[in-house]
Scaffold this motif. Structure first.
Motif, PDB file in Angstrom:
ATOM      1  N   PRO A  40       0.770  -1.240   0.000  1.00 18.92           N
ATOM      2  CA  PRO A  40       0.000   0.000   0.000  1.00 18.92           C
ATOM      3  C   PRO A  40       0.807   1.301   0.000  1.00 18.92           C
ATOM      4  O   PRO A  40       0.266   2.324  -0.345  1.00 18.92           O
ATOM      5  CB  PRO A  40      -0.797  -0.105   1.314  1.00 18.92           C
ATOM      6  CG  PRO A  40       0.000  -0.996   2.187  1.00 18.92           C
ATOM      7  CD  PRO A  40       0.725  -1.937   1.282  1.00 18.92           C
ATOM      8  N   TYR A  41       2.103   1.266   0.382  1.00 18.33           N
ATOM      9  CA  TYR A  41       2.789   2.552   0.585  1.00 18.33           C
ATOM     10  C   TYR A  41       3.869   2.860  -0.441  1.00 18.33           C
ATOM     11  O   TYR A  41       4.424   3.945  -0.463  1.00 18.33           O
ATOM     12  CB  TYR A  41       3.372   2.616   2.005  1.00 18.33           C
ATOM     13  CG  TYR A  41       2.378   2.235   3.077  1.00 18.33           C
ATOM     14  CD1 TYR A  41       1.192   2.954   3.235  1.00 18.33           C
ATOM     15  CD2 TYR A  41       2.604   1.149   3.921  1.00 18.33           C
ATOM     16  CE1 TYR A  41       0.265   2.595   4.209  1.00 18.33           C
ATOM     17  CE2 TYR A  41       1.688   0.784   4.894  1.00 18.33           C
ATOM     18  CZ  TYR A  41       0.511   1.506   5.025  1.00 18.33           C
ATOM     19  OH  TYR A  41      -0.397   1.152   5.981  1.00 18.33           O
ATOM     20  N   ASP A  91      10.592   1.440   7.797  1.00 18.51           N
ATOM     21  CA  ASP A  91       9.891   0.178   7.535  1.00 18.51           C
ATOM     22  C   ASP A  91       8.431   0.291   7.990  1.00 18.51           C
ATOM     23  O   ASP A  91       8.176   0.578   9.161  1.00 18.51           O
ATOM     24  CB  ASP A  91      10.602  -0.945   8.304  1.00 18.51           C
ATOM     25  CG  ASP A  91      10.059  -2.332   7.946  1.00 18.51           C
ATOM     26  OD1 ASP A  91       8.875  -2.446   7.587  1.00 18.51           O
ATOM     27  OD2 ASP A  91      10.844  -3.295   8.040  1.00 18.51           O
ATOM     28  N   ARG A 115       6.514  -1.799   8.887  1.00 20.15           N
ATOM     29  CA  ARG A 115       6.170  -2.677  10.001  1.00 20.15           C
ATOM     30  C   ARG A 115       6.281  -1.951  11.346  1.00 20.15           C
ATOM     31  O   ARG A 115       5.842  -2.464  12.366  1.00 20.15           O
ATOM     32  CB  ARG A 115       7.051  -3.929   9.985  1.00 20.15           C
ATOM     33  CG  ARG A 115       6.733  -4.813   8.776  1.00 20.15           C
ATOM     34  CD  ARG A 115       7.110  -6.251   9.013  1.00 20.15           C
ATOM     35  NE  ARG A 115       8.540  -6.375   9.232  1.00 20.15           N
ATOM     36  CZ  ARG A 115       9.119  -7.504   9.610  1.00 20.15           C
ATOM     37  NH1 ARG A 115       8.390  -8.579   9.829  1.00 20.15           N
ATOM     38  NH2 ARG A 115      10.413  -7.569   9.753  1.00 20.15           N
ATOM     39  N   LEU A 116       6.843  -0.753  11.337  1.00 21.55           N
ATOM     40  CA  LEU A 116       6.861   0.053  12.559  1.00 21.55           C
ATOM     41  C   LEU A 116       5.546   0.808  12.772  1.00 21.55           C
ATOM     42  O   LEU A 116       5.379   1.506  13.761  1.00 21.55           O
ATOM     43  CB  LEU A 116       8.029   1.047  12.534  1.00 21.55           C
ATOM     44  CG  LEU A 116       9.419   0.405  12.605  1.00 21.55           C
ATOM     45  CD1 LEU A 116      10.503   1.471  12.503  1.00 21.55           C
ATOM     46  CD2 LEU A 116       9.581  -0.382  13.904  1.00 21.55           C
ATOM     47  N   ALA A 117       4.628   0.666  11.812  1.00 25.20           N
ATOM     48  CA  ALA A 117       3.358   1.404  11.912  1.00 25.20           C
ATOM     49  C   ALA A 117       2.498   0.891  13.052  1.00 25.20           C
ATOM     50  O   ALA A 117       2.473  -0.305  13.328  1.00 25.20           O
ATOM     51  CB  ALA A 117       2.592   1.270  10.601  1.00 25.20           C
ATOM     52  N   VAL A 118       1.778   1.798  13.711  1.00 22.50           N
ATOM     53  CA  VAL A 118       0.741   1.371  14.653  1.00 22.50           C
ATOM     54  C   VAL A 118      -0.654   1.627  14.093  1.00 22.50           C
ATOM     55  O   VAL A 118      -1.641   1.163  14.646  1.00 22.50           O
ATOM     56  CB  VAL A 118       0.859   2.046  16.048  1.00 22.50           C
ATOM     57  CG1 VAL A 118       2.160   1.652  16.715  1.00 22.50           C
ATOM     58  CG2 VAL A 118       0.728   3.556  15.970  1.00 22.50           C
ATOM     59  N   ARG A 119      -0.757   2.394  13.012  1.00 22.90           N
ATOM     60  CA  ARG A 119      -2.064   2.681  12.426  1.00 22.90           C
ATOM     61  C   ARG A 119      -2.008   2.736  10.909  1.00 22.90           C
ATOM     62  O   ARG A 119      -0.983   3.137  10.340  1.00 22.90           O
ATOM     63  CB  ARG A 119      -2.593   4.051  12.925  1.00 22.90           C
ATOM     64  CG  ARG A 119      -2.820   4.098  14.394  1.00 22.90           C
ATOM     65  CD  ARG A 119      -3.830   3.056  14.839  1.00 22.90           C
ATOM     66  NE  ARG A 119      -5.142   3.366  14.350  1.00 22.90           N
ATOM     67  CZ  ARG A 119      -6.014   4.094  15.021  1.00 22.90           C
ATOM     68  NH1 ARG A 119      -5.707   4.565  16.200  1.00 22.90           N
ATOM     69  NH2 ARG A 119      -7.201   4.340  14.517  1.00 22.90           N
ATOM     70  N   HIS A 120      -3.102   2.330  10.280  1.00 18.09           N
ATOM     71  CA  HIS A 120      -3.270   2.515   8.838  1.00 18.09           C
ATOM     72  C   HIS A 120      -4.497   3.387   8.605  1.00 18.09           C
ATOM     73  O   HIS A 120      -5.529   3.193   9.240  1.00 18.09           O
ATOM     74  CB  HIS A 120      -3.460   1.173   8.136  1.00 18.09           C
ATOM     75  CG  HIS A 120      -3.887   1.306   6.698  1.00 18.09           C
ATOM     76  ND1 HIS A 120      -2.994   1.579   5.692  1.00 18.09           N
ATOM     77  CD2 HIS A 120      -5.109   1.256   6.103  1.00 18.09           C
ATOM     78  CE1 HIS A 120      -3.639   1.667   4.529  1.00 18.09           C
ATOM     79  NE2 HIS A 120      -4.927   1.463   4.758  1.00 18.09           N
ATOM     80  N   HIS A 121      -4.369   4.323   7.681  1.00 16.91           N
ATOM     81  CA  HIS A 121      -5.503   5.176   7.312  1.00 16.91           C
ATOM     82  C   HIS A 121      -5.475   5.428   5.816  1.00 16.91           C
ATOM     83  O   HIS A 121      -4.443   5.288   5.174  1.00 16.91           O
ATOM     84  CB  HIS A 121      -5.446   6.510   8.064  1.00 16.91           C
ATOM     85  CG  HIS A 121      -5.673   6.364   9.524  1.00 16.91           C
ATOM     86  ND1 HIS A 121      -6.907   6.146  10.067  1.00 16.91           N
ATOM     87  CD2 HIS A 121      -4.808   6.364  10.562  1.00 16.91           C
ATOM     88  CE1 HIS A 121      -6.809   6.028  11.376  1.00 16.91           C
ATOM     89  NE2 HIS A 121      -5.537   6.153  11.701  1.00 16.91           N
ATOM     90  N   TRP A 176       2.195   8.974  15.674  1.00 15.28           N
ATOM     91  CA  TRP A 176       0.841   9.031  16.223  1.00 15.28           C
ATOM     92  C   TRP A 176       0.806   9.910  17.474  1.00 15.28           C
ATOM     93  O   TRP A 176      -0.156  10.640  17.713  1.00 15.28           O
ATOM     94  CB  TRP A 176       0.344   7.603  16.489  1.00 15.28           C
ATOM     95  CG  TRP A 176      -1.136   7.491  16.598  1.00 15.28           C
ATOM     96  CD1 TRP A 176      -1.831   6.936  17.629  1.00 15.28           C
ATOM     97  CD2 TRP A 176      -2.128   7.932  15.649  1.00 15.28           C
ATOM     98  NE1 TRP A 176      -3.183   7.015  17.389  1.00 15.28           N
ATOM     99  CE2 TRP A 176      -3.392   7.616  16.198  1.00 15.28           C
ATOM    100  CE3 TRP A 176      -2.065   8.582  14.408  1.00 15.28           C
ATOM    101  CZ2 TRP A 176      -4.587   7.920  15.537  1.00 15.28           C
ATOM    102  CZ3 TRP A 176      -3.248   8.882  13.749  1.00 15.28           C
ATOM    103  CH2 TRP A 176      -4.484   8.554  14.308  1.00 15.28           C
ATOM    104  N   CYS A 196       1.554  -3.382  16.655  1.00 14.04           N
ATOM    105  CA  CYS A 196       0.869  -3.813  15.430  1.00 14.04           C
ATOM    106  C   CYS A 196       0.389  -2.594  14.664  1.00 14.04           C
ATOM    107  O   CYS A 196       0.086  -1.547  15.239  1.00 14.04           O
ATOM    108  CB  CYS A 196      -0.363  -4.647  15.775  1.00 14.04           C
ATOM    109  SG  CYS A 196       0.043  -6.210  16.523  1.00 14.04           S
ATOM    110  N   VAL A 207      -2.674  -1.182  13.229  1.00 11.62           N
ATOM    111  CA  VAL A 207      -4.098  -1.415  13.453  1.00 11.62           C
ATOM    112  C   VAL A 207      -4.924  -0.761  12.350  1.00 11.62           C
ATOM    113  O   VAL A 207      -4.668   0.375  11.961  1.00 11.62           O
ATOM    114  CB  VAL A 207      -4.533  -0.862  14.829  1.00 11.62           C
ATOM    115  CG1 VAL A 207      -6.037  -0.976  15.004  1.00 11.62           C
ATOM    116  CG2 VAL A 207      -3.816  -1.601  15.945  1.00 11.62           C
TER     117      VAL A 207
END
Lengths: 451, 451
Positions: free
Chosen positions: A86-87, A94, A96-102, A122, B168, B170
């Motif tokens: 998606p990015y 990376d 995989r360090l994300a805590v949220r997707h929007h 965040w 994670c 989310v």
């Protein structure tokens, strides 16, 4: 705990009142860090900076950056994301360090912009929201009702975390209808309501139908975000809730808000200049605008590590004014009237500049009108503004025609355009809970009409 | 970043593997702090402890606490909240310190239980969820889709914050329908899905209709919460998603989960004993149950500061088993089969003990059955179990009657009860997205029937 009631003007006192010279220095320091981070971590940005001949170590000043650094468009973001969804090639860390997707809704047929936030991003996003909400008068101990669908739209998510950060009691109402929200607002004695301007008006209407007088409720601040919001809409919300209605705006591409209206009501919004480098440019010449000149804002985010944007063409039309026009003490400049409209919604109709928000501004002065839609249509080779208005159920049919005429006259007076005004039957025009869509340009190419 | 893939068994290694003697000491230390905090801050608890002759300084041991401290019922919480809504005399701290408000649905006609969390409570609640999710195999870098309505129901809110805490990505899907959720699950390559067991089955059905094979997706863990979940439902979910389906349960009154199923699949759930003191008692004699004996769980939360509960009658039926029955290394005891049912749903029908979850257990073994409902009805002076089953659209009409007979025979075999089984037309039985309601007792007093 009387100390909870103590007034305190700023969320970040030092950065909100910093002398402008220091502010510019800080912006440049942050910009350099951001550029280096992007150059090291993002394929997209490294290639772009190399191609434009402006890798981080060559940027000598804010002015130098504005002169030489290429403008980023939405289409380029979409293209970079398409490389490896998606990015794509954009991220500086990376994912995989994300805590949220929007992501944006992509309802208009366009590809959605996708984004992620690291834990650090965040926390920063919530801090930007806390800065804005605090300036509107939100305080620890307040109770806030958040009215939105809790899907992928980033805006009110950041707001919720920002309110928690301030120390508000947050009441999430994802799956609730308007009646249930009105009841909770009263039952829980909420001081704060957060939603789109469109939805605030809808809640007010629902309350009226329920026989609830929201002006007598505990609500003191309505945080309105997600749409441009003309002055008349602000006043209508303030009258309905007996509260201050604060404007603010953000972008998915920036993760959070970049401006807010403080409780001094300066007639616009302060730019969060410690965290955004905002330029206003003439959309034709691409040259910088002075204070007082309307142009398109270019956004450079100084606070995000996951996905960064430099000189992003926001498409928002704004007019910058000096911070000294506001008495709140912040040294952050203002956008007069917030976002005035979208550059690609702007049209020249028979020689007169037109923006859809201008029609909303007129509509909100007519308490008899419930909803509206407007279109730009080519009639007998002339571009014509067609406005449909839907009267409230309480309006008697014999008053329809006089209303139509008065409304047409007011549009003509305010916009210097002669519209064709049509009446729509009660309950027939579309209603919006999130971002309203009330303008269609039917004079454009067939491809665009489909969107 | 290969280190992200390194296996590590526990979220809180020390507390999850602590010798039981030390665990009991720790529980008692925490209990004393909790009791003192409640006595100092909560009118309800101070009056209750004084009236029962057990103020904090008189509690000499865990056994002493269990013998002398009064049991708390849901009705008492409701009554205490009614004194001064929303939270009444219960809170141990000023509710203005709350960052969140939640409440139960109150759909069954009963008053909802309202609750708030301080920032500290909320961080603790997220940590309990992180403990459970980590034990199920959720790891930093995973992507999790959270499927619920994001209203006032506390459960999945805590889960979302817990997953963020683990690290994670989310994906919140508050306002989404099942099709949109299936598409996102595939598009975003989610490793984790969180929802009720009922909704997991609904998503699986939707995917099937869309021609999507979820067993081929990236999903490795389905976190199922919000309802009791018989073994057959677990296996059905696991087959549909090609994933481990982990059980867990919490209560609004406790803010978060108190048990979870680890990836060793011990046939039940570990109790988070560092943060909960759980007693199992015989619902008739109120005497403690031994390992292997079914009883009602009494919950004492050791981790919350805002609203506290001591010896709370959960109404959940459980059977405790020693931790050594699981090979994961945790020293936390187990509830066999998780929550086996609700004490007030338990009925003696013609001399045989019956719980609604037993019917679900049979239903899930019949792939031809889409939905079901069951009722206890008095027919010719005899209590009779009536089960309505709705076949899947693909089942041919000529197979309806054989299906009905096979199902009835299987219920009789497993439950030792002869049910009346009726066929419902396709699409006519109610569907549930959150907590399912599939049992009605029509033999009870008229007051209860209304609920």
């Amino acid at each position: 705990m009387a100390w909870l009631d103590l007034p305190r003007g700023y969320w970040n006192p030092v950065s909100e009142t910093m002398p402008r010279e220091r502010l510019r220095e800080r912006q440049f320091d942050k910009l350099k860090v951001q550029l280096e981070h992007a150059y090291a971590g993002s394929r997209f940005w490294r290639e772009r900076m190399d191609a434009a001949g402006c890798p981080p170590d060559t940027i000598r000043s804010l002015a130098d950056f504005s002169e030489r650094f290429p403008i980023l468009t939405r289409e380029e973001i979409i293209a970079a994301e398409a490389v490896d969804p998606p990015y794509g090639t954009l991220p500086s860390v990376d994912p995989r360090l994300a805590v949220r997707h929007h992501q944006t809704s992509g309802t208009s047929g366009a590809q959605p912009v996708r984004t992620f936030d690291t834990a650090r991003d965040w926390a920063w996003a919530a801090d930007m929201w806390a800065t804005g909400a605090y300036a509107m008068g939100v305080r620890p101990g307040d109770t806030a009702l958040v009215a939105f669908g809790y899907g992928l739209f980033i805006g009110f998510w950041g707001l919720q975390y920002g309110l928690e950060k301030i120390g508000c009691r947050v009441i999430p109402t994802g799956s609730f209808d308007s009646e249930k929200r009105v009841r909770l607002l009263i039952e829980q004695q909420c001081q704060v309501l957060a939603c789109t301007p469109t939805y605030a008006l809808r809640l007010a209407l629902t309350a009226e139908e329920m026989g609830v007088d929201l002006a007598q409720s505990a609500v003191k601040v309505v945080i309105a975000s997600g749409e441009p919001r003309p002055e008349a809409t602000k006043h209508k919300i303030e009258a309905a809730f007996g509260a201050f209605c604060g404007d603010t705006a953000g972008m998915t591409e920036a993760a959070t808000i970049f401006m807010f209206e403080c409780a001094e009501e300066p007639g616009g919004c302060h730019v969060i200049e410690t965290d955004y480098l905002e330029e206003v440019i003439d959309p034709e010449t691409l040259q910088p605008c002075d204070y007082g000149q309307r142009g398109v804002r270019l956004m450079t985010s100084l606070g995000r590590e996951g996905i960064q944007v430099f000189r992003y063409w926001s498409n928002d039309l704004v007019t910058k004014r000096p911070h000294s026009d506001c008495g709140c003490g912040r040294t952050w400049d203002l956008y007069e009237g917030g976002i005035q409209g979208r550059h690609d919604d702007m049209r020249k109709i028979r020689g007169v500049w037109f923006m859809p928000s201008m029609v909303e501004d007129v509509v909100r002065k007519f308490p008899e009108i419930d909803e509206f839609q407007c279109q730009l249509v080519n009639i007998e080779a002339l571009d014509t503004l067609v406005v449909q208005i839907e009267p409230k159920p309480a309006v008697r049919e014999k008053d329809y025609e006089p209303l139509r005429q008065r409304f047409a006259a007011e549009v003509k007076r305010q916009l210097s355009l002669t519209p064709r005004v049509e009446l729509a039957a009660v309950g027939t025009l579309p209603r919006f809970e999130m971002k309203a869509k009330r303008f269609q340009d039917l004079t454009a190419a067939p491809e665009a009409v489909k969107n």
